[in-house]
Design an enzyme around this catalytic site. Structure first.
Site, PDB file in Angstrom:
ATOM      1  N   ASP A   1       0.854  -1.192   0.000  1.00  0.00           N
ATOM      2  CA  ASP A   1       0.000   0.000   0.000  1.00  0.00           C
ATOM      3  C   ASP A   1       0.890   1.241   0.000  1.00  0.00           C
ATOM      4  O   ASP A   1       1.617   1.489   0.967  1.00  0.00           O
ATOM      5  CB  ASP A   1      -0.908   0.011   1.241  1.00  0.00           C
TER       6      ASP A   1
ATOM      7  N   TYR B   1       3.375   9.917   0.605  1.00  0.00           N
ATOM      8  CA  TYR B   1       4.277   9.316   1.600  1.00  0.00           C
ATOM      9  C   TYR B   1       5.743   9.645   1.285  1.00  0.00           C
ATOM     10  O   TYR B   1       6.618   9.424   2.115  1.00  0.00           O
ATOM     11  CB  TYR B   1       4.059   7.800   1.713  1.00  0.00           C
TER      12      TYR B   1
ATOM     13  N   LYS C   1      -2.103   6.124  -4.372  1.00  0.00           N
ATOM     14  CA  LYS C   1      -3.200   7.079  -4.132  1.00  0.00           C
ATOM     15  C   LYS C   1      -2.903   8.448  -4.744  1.00  0.00           C
ATOM     16  O   LYS C   1      -1.765   8.925  -4.681  1.00  0.00           O
ATOM     17  CB  LYS C   1      -3.425   7.237  -2.622  1.00  0.00           C
TER      18      LYS C   1
ATOM     19  N   HIS D   1      -7.151   9.812  -2.482  1.00  0.00           N
ATOM     20  CA  HIS D   1      -6.661   9.693  -1.097  1.00  0.00           C
ATOM     21  C   HIS D   1      -7.610  10.309  -0.064  1.00  0.00           C
ATOM     22  O   HIS D   1      -7.823   9.750   1.001  1.00  0.00           O
ATOM     23  CB  HIS D   1      -5.266  10.335  -1.008  1.00  0.00           C
TER      24      HIS D   1
END
Ligand code: NDP
Ligand code: 1BO
Length: 316
Positions: A43, A48, A77, A110
């Protein structure tokens, strides 16, 4: 291993590796350790900030013969600054370049929150765009285009409450196939899960361990600590497993996907073993009784003074 089957019969391993807060310099080893341990679902997300390093680890894993791309389920995402219809495909292409792959298995919106282009984190109301100006239906058109171009096999959303998900289903040509939301014994979201199951939408639980390393501004004084819960610990003791394995097995047994994050090789291996733990009906009922509608990531970072996003609307 628990799996979830998509509408075209694609199969997703239900337990995947989370990568939020997996720092640069540690995520490379974490991904390789996970693939060596048997994980086949990752994931990821643009925000990130570690997709390049994950891509390097994937390329190394292919080179070492640990896995092939076709063995993997990779989710990423779309970030909030790329909700305009024409921004979705370029954002996805950036993620594909970083992850060193030609396609994703699953691409998710997201948050139901839009920012001005290039604004990753908002501190001023004027950096946000109201959904009345840039509606989710427009973003979804871009997501559908990504499927048509073969850049992702499946599309879905994160952090959508029941009404918002129903609204999207009503206007979409390609129906969403996933809602990824916070989910653990203290926040079970049973009504949302029932709706997803009835409408052929999968459900992934994020922060399944209670997100103990979430950033400081998301922690509250009175947060109950999930992994220290007495009921969870009593069940863990009875089965001779860890509290983390209990929360993960509970999620798998209720028919959801789950994506615990770890950069520790031992915990990475142990978390995957939740696939082998069989909780009894009594265990499941005892955990069901723990629900307290406790959200650790309540979205408060979007509620800016004079801004467009409000707590009473975000989770509707
Ligand atoms: P988790 O609930 O997965 O908790 C992660 C924390 O638990 C880390 O501190 C980790 O430390 C620790 N941990 C891991 N395994 C164990 C174990 N066996 N026993 C005790 N502690 C353990 O939190 P996240 O919030 O990271 O959620 C998981 C994933 O979900 C994210 O990484 C991300 O991929 C996704 N997510 C998606 C969101 C969205 O908006 N769509 C929002 C939030 C998360 P260590 O690394 O040292 O092992
Ligand atoms: C802003 C938090 C994102 C985690 O997925």
């Amino acid at each position: 291993m628990y799996t979830l089957t998509f509408r075209n019969n694609d199969v997703m391993p239900a337990l995947g590796l989370g990568t939020w807060k997996s720092e640069k310099g540690e995520v490379y080893d974490a991904v390789l350790a996970a693939l060596e341990a048997g994980y086949r679902h990752l994931d990821c997300a643009f925000i990130y900030g570690n997709e390049k390093e994950i891509g390097e680890a994937l390329t190394e894993a292919y080179k070492r013969g640990i896995v092939q791309r076709s063995d993997l389920w990779i989710t990423s995402k779309l970030w909030n600054d790329s909700h305009a219809k024409g921004s979705v495909v370029p954002a996805l292409q950036q993620t594909l370049n970083d992850l060193q792959t030609d396609y994703l298995d699953l691409y998710l919106i997201h948050w139901p929150v839009a920012h001005k282009k290039g604004v990753l984190s908002t501190s001023k109301a004027e950096e946000q765009i109201p959904l009345s100006e840039l509606p989710i239906s427009e973003t979804w058109t871009g997501m559908e285009e990504a499927v048509r171009k073969g850049l992702t096999k499946h599309i879905g959303v994160c952090n959508f409450g029941l009404q918002r998900l129903k609204d999207l289903v009503a206007v979409s040509n390609i129906k969403p196939e996933m809602n990824q939301v916070e989910s653990h014994p203290y926040l079970q979201q049973n009504e949302l899960l029932e709706y997803c199951k009835a409408n052929d939408i999968h459900y992934t639980g994020y922060s399944p361990l209670g997100s103990p390393d979430r950033p400081g501004d998301l922690r509250k004084e009175d947060d109950p600590i999930l992994l220290e819960d007495n009921t969870i610990n009593a069940i863990a003791k009875r089965h001779k497993v860890s509290p983390a394995q209990v929360t993960l097995a509970w999620a798998l047994q209720r028919g959801t996907s789950v994506i615990p994050k770890s950069v520790n090789p031992e915990r990475i291996k142990a978390n995957l073993k939740a696939n082998d733990l069989k909780l009894s009906e009594e265990d499941m009922a005892a955990i069901k009784a723990l629900d307290k509608n406790r959200r650790y990531l309540d979205g408060s970072f979007w509620f800016l003074k004079g801004g467009t996003y409000k707590k009473e609307d975000l989770w509707k």
